[in-house]
Enzyme design. Structure first.
Site, PDB file in Angstrom:
ATOM      1  N   HIS A 132       0.837  -1.206   0.000  1.00 29.36           N
ATOM      2  CA  HIS A 132       0.000   0.000   0.000  1.00 29.36           C
ATOM      3  C   HIS A 132       0.872   1.256   0.000  1.00 29.36           C
ATOM      4  O   HIS A 132       0.515   2.264  -0.620  1.00 29.36           O
ATOM      5  CB  HIS A 132      -0.906   0.023   1.237  1.00 29.36           C
ATOM      6  N   ASP A 139      -7.425  -2.572  -1.753  1.00 26.32           N
ATOM      7  CA  ASP A 139      -8.380  -3.356  -0.979  1.00 26.32           C
ATOM      8  C   ASP A 139      -9.736  -3.138  -1.631  1.00 26.32           C
ATOM      9  O   ASP A 139     -10.210  -1.994  -1.725  1.00 26.32           O
ATOM     10  CB  ASP A 139      -8.421  -2.885   0.479  1.00 26.32           C
ATOM     11  N   GLU A 196      -6.517 -12.422   3.285  1.00 29.77           N
ATOM     12  CA  GLU A 196      -7.482 -11.336   3.154  1.00 29.77           C
ATOM     13  C   GLU A 196      -8.123 -11.370   1.770  1.00 29.77           C
ATOM     14  O   GLU A 196      -7.460 -11.063   0.773  1.00 29.77           O
ATOM     15  CB  GLU A 196      -6.798  -9.974   3.370  1.00 29.77           C
ATOM     16  N   HIS A 199      -7.657  -8.055  -0.473  1.00 30.92           N
ATOM     17  CA  HIS A 199      -6.355  -7.423  -0.733  1.00 30.92           C
ATOM     18  C   HIS A 199      -5.702  -8.000  -1.986  1.00 30.92           C
ATOM     19  O   HIS A 199      -5.492  -9.213  -2.086  1.00 30.92           O
ATOM     20  CB  HIS A 199      -5.437  -7.627   0.479  1.00 30.92           C
TER      21      HIS A 199
END
Length: 219
Positions: A132, A139, A196, A199
């Protein structure tokens, strides 16, 4: 000496390039293919109107229970935007579109998050940084043509085993939705993050440098 310093300051104010990212929306959509430097940060909203934004860290509706971004913006590197636009085009062709929760995150914001939750299981240590911080991660979820979010089994930033791609004790609907999201993203130069479902990292983006470029909020 004071006069020299004053002169340098005035000169810089007049001519030095801003270190802030531009939050202003362009009067018309820009063509990402015209951007020649793949490593420049750009604002996604200037290249498409086909995304839905729910930038969680610009609100208190997140696992930190704190607003850590001054305002909601989605900056990414040009190369990330190019792939993301192609992925969204594939979803649009099937009646869906990408909903964004987070994009580029300056290192100072990463430090702020780490200060609130200093646990590497939930927040990347700012000493190393995350994708990020490099403008190569998003996301995301999906919404249908009515704007209803697809059922992915857990909320965004749910830190249990149920959020992982390998967890199978879920309904057929949830498994199909996750598979649809993952397979399409993998077909467009992204890779998934096992724990996740939301992500995705642009392939080869881990080699990029961590950035601390920030943006000013526009009224």
């Amino acid at each position: 000496m004071k006069k020299s310093l004053l002169f340098l300051l005035l000169f810089c104010l007049a001519s030095c390039k801003s270190t802030y990212l531009d939050s202003k929306k362009s009067a018309h959509l820009l063509d990402i293919a015209q951007e020649k430097d793949d490593n420049v940060f750009v604002n996604l909203k200037n290249y498409s109107n086909d995304f839905v934004y729910d930038m969680k860290y610009a609100t208190t509706d997140n696992f930190l229970n704190k607003q850590v971004y001054p305002c909601a913006e989605c900056f990414l590197k040009v190369k990330t935007v190019k792939s993301l636009l192609e992925a969204n085009k594939a979803f649009l062709n099937k009646g869906y579109r990408i909903k964004l929760y987070d994009c580029y995150r300056p290192r100072d914001i990463q430090k702020k998050m780490w200060k609130i939750v200093p646990n590497a299981n939930y927040v990347a240590n700012p000493k190393k940084g995350s994708i990020h911080n490099k403008g190569g991660a998003v996301d995301i979820s999906l919404v249908d043509s009515l704007g209803t979010e697809l059922n992915m089994g857990t909320k965004f930033d749910f830190f249990g085993i149920e959020a992982g791609h390998n967890y199978q004790n879920l309904s057929e609907e949830v498994l199909a939705n996750r598979k649809f999201l993952k397979e399409t993203m993998l077909q467009h130069n992204f890779k998934s993050f096992d724990s996740e479902w939301w992500h995705y990292n642009l392939i080869n983006s881990s080699a990029d440098e961590v950035s601390n470029l920030k943006w000013r909020c526009e009224n």
